[in-house]
Motif scaffolding. Structure first.
Motif, mmCIF file in Angstrom:
data_model
loop_
_atom_site.group_PDB
_atom_site.id
_atom_site.type_symbol
_atom_site.label_atom_id
_atom_site.label_comp_id
_atom_site.label_asym_id
_atom_site.label_seq_id
_atom_site.Cartn_x
_atom_site.Cartn_y
_atom_site.Cartn_z
ATOM 1 N N ASP A 1 -25.062 39.189 5.739
ATOM 2 C CA ASP A 1 -23.884 39.791 6.351
ATOM 3 C C ASP A 1 -23.174 40.614 5.282
ATOM 4 O OD1 ASP A 1 -21.605 40.544 7.651
ATOM 5 O OD2 ASP A 1 -20.822 38.512 7.947
ATOM 6 N N PHE A 2 -23.324 41.937 5.370
ATOM 7 C CA PHE A 2 -22.789 42.802 4.329
ATOM 8 C C PHE A 2 -21.343 43.236 4.576
ATOM 9 C CE2 PHE A 2 -27.453 43.903 4.447
ATOM 10 C CZ PHE A 2 -27.781 43.126 3.352
ATOM 11 N N PHE A 3 -20.799 42.928 5.734
ATOM 12 C CA PHE A 3 -19.460 43.411 6.067
ATOM 13 C C PHE A 3 -18.375 42.890 5.128
ATOM 14 C CE2 PHE A 3 -21.640 44.619 9.918
ATOM 15 C CZ PHE A 3 -21.007 45.796 10.276
ATOM 16 N N PRO A 4 -18.384 41.620 4.707
ATOM 17 C CA PRO A 4 -17.307 41.157 3.813
ATOM 18 C C PRO A 4 -17.263 41.897 2.481
ATOM 19 C CG PRO A 4 -18.371 39.288 4.866
ATOM 20 C CD PRO A 4 -19.199 40.484 5.189
ATOM 21 N N ILE A 5 -18.396 42.023 1.804
ATOM 22 C CA ILE A 5 -18.372 42.677 0.502
ATOM 23 C C ILE A 5 -18.132 44.176 0.631
ATOM 24 C CG2 ILE A 5 -20.881 43.061 0.336
ATOM 25 C CD1 ILE A 5 -20.582 42.367 -2.682
ATOM 26 N N VAL A 6 -18.648 44.802 1.677
ATOM 27 C CA VAL A 6 -18.393 46.225 1.891
ATOM 28 C C VAL A 6 -16.911 46.445 2.198
ATOM 29 C CG1 VAL A 6 -18.872 48.207 3.364
ATOM 30 C CG2 VAL A 6 -20.752 46.747 2.601
#
Length: 402
Positions: free
Chosen positions: A231-236
């Motif tokens: 899930d890349f949304f948090p770091i992005v």
């Protein structure tokens, strides 16, 4: 005592009959090969087999990258074998590719390389990641085998290791054109989101000083563990909170493409600098088009090569494997052919030092139809390729610099 690298035709036939009797034949030459599986080529009386080793990621998140690299090696070996092998000193040899899975782990790569040499007598081992190469360089000269290193990490040739050949271009030539393009088009604020591997860290260390030299600033310093993060949304989101103009990304192509898409979905309108591990042509397969990676700069796809052997290679690769080839496949394919030419010129298949000494001459002896990318020779133990940079503009791949 000199190592016995070769297996006679009679011994091979005995091995094959034993394998058939026990029901444990080697794996198919193509996708999905498991650790240690090998398809021993058929030989006639008087012919010999030479084993070539490979250790790379064949499982886990980098498996597709590993399969791309070894596919090029296998494809070249299969073609050479189907053409009757090659002759050295009056003896005809055929190639047997022995593969081990290291899951992209340096310590596993080193262990595998040692096994390949000790158990399979491989004079050459292909290693497609910098961590594995550096770990294997600790002992390869002492144990007398050559590393065919598929990594653009410049540091591997700074070790003074005379039995290491770097196959792709070094990445230290990319930061300046990347930076100039992105700062001119998008701005000077940079967020870092590369792969968390040592390769990603080294690439970042090379890039950041150039970015700052040209007047840029790093507004977010992060990394992505593609082996764990899905899930890349948090770091992005954290990166975008710092209002970057450009994001530096890279790692395996598929998750890198999804990370870039996450940035677009969250409203990012800037550019991307893409390290050379990730490939635009593979991103297209994940995203369906280039709309979400507009403004990205990275490597020109091998399918855009105008080298004399490119079209034939691309067609054969697509027919055999059902996908477009990347630089990993193409460069390793060409490297395998150069290696054979060097063996012929060195008049040995068992002396790594003599073979290494003939690699430059091997490039020059290669027939035009095996040049899938422009290669001029070997300089300082590295192949001297024409490195080409491309960007995504208006949904198309555009050549930026050769």
């Amino acid at each position: 005592m000199k190592k016995q690298w070769l297996i006679s035709g009679a011994v091979v036939m005995s091995m094959l009959l034993g394998a058939c009797a026990s029901g444990t034949t080697g794996g198919e030459s193509g996708e999905g090969s498991s650790e240690g599986e090998e398809q021993v080529p058929e030989v006639s009386a008087g012919e010999e087999i030479i084993n070539i080793g490979y250790t790379g990621p064949l499982s886990g998140p980098a498996a597709f990258y590993g399969e791309n690299t070894v596919s090029g090696v296998r494809m070249a070996a299969d073609e050479i074998n189907e053409a009757g092998g090659f002759e050295v000193g009056g003896t005809t040899y055929k190639l047997n590719i022995v593969t081990y899975d290291d899951q992209y782990l340096p310590n596993e790569a080193a262990t595998n390389a040692r096994r390949l040499v000790q158990e399979h007598n491989t004079p050459v081992v292909f290693v497609p990641h910098s961590g594995g190469v550096l770990a294997t360089q600790v002992f390869n000269e002492q144990e007398d085998f050559m590393i065919a290193a598929y990594t653009s990490e410049p540091e591997i040739l700074n070790q003074g290791n005379e039995l290491t050949l770097r196959i792709p271009p070094a990445y230290d030539q990319y930061p300046e054109p990347f930076v100039k393009y992105q700062q001119e088009r998008f701005g000077t604020r940079l967020a870092l989101l590369p792969t968390a591997t040592q390769y990603g860290k080294d690439w970042t260390e090379e890039l950041v000083p150039v970015w700052e030299e040209f007047g840029g600033e790093v507004v977010y310093d992060g990394e992505v563990d593609f082996g764990k993060d899905t899930d890349f949304f948090p770091i992005v989101t954290n990166a975008l909170n710092q209002n970057p103009d450009v994001i530096f990304v890279g790692g395996p192509s598929e998750p890198t493409a999804l990370l870039m898409k996450a940035a677009r979905d969250l409203g990012f309108e800037g550019g991307f600098m893409v390290m050379d591990q990730a490939k635009f042509e593979e991103m297209d397969g994940v995203l369906g088009n280039f709309d979400d990676i507009e403004g990205a700069i990275g490597m020109l796809p091998i399918i855009s090569s105008d080298a004399p052997g490119a079209e034939s290679f691309i067609t054969s690769f697509e027919n055999e494997l059902g996908r477009v080839p990347t630089a990993e496949s193409a460069f390793n394919y060409q490297a395998m052919y150069v290696l054979v030419e060097a063996m012929k010129l060195a008049e040995t298949v068992e002396d790594p030092q003599a073979i290494m000494a003939q690699m430059d001459a091997g490039v020059k002896a290669l027939s035009d139809d095996k040049f899938v990318w422009h290669l001029t020779g070997v300089e300082n133990n590295g192949f001297d390729w024409m490195a080409s940079i491309a960007a995504i503009e208006d949904g198309e791949i555009v050549l930026i610099e050769e």
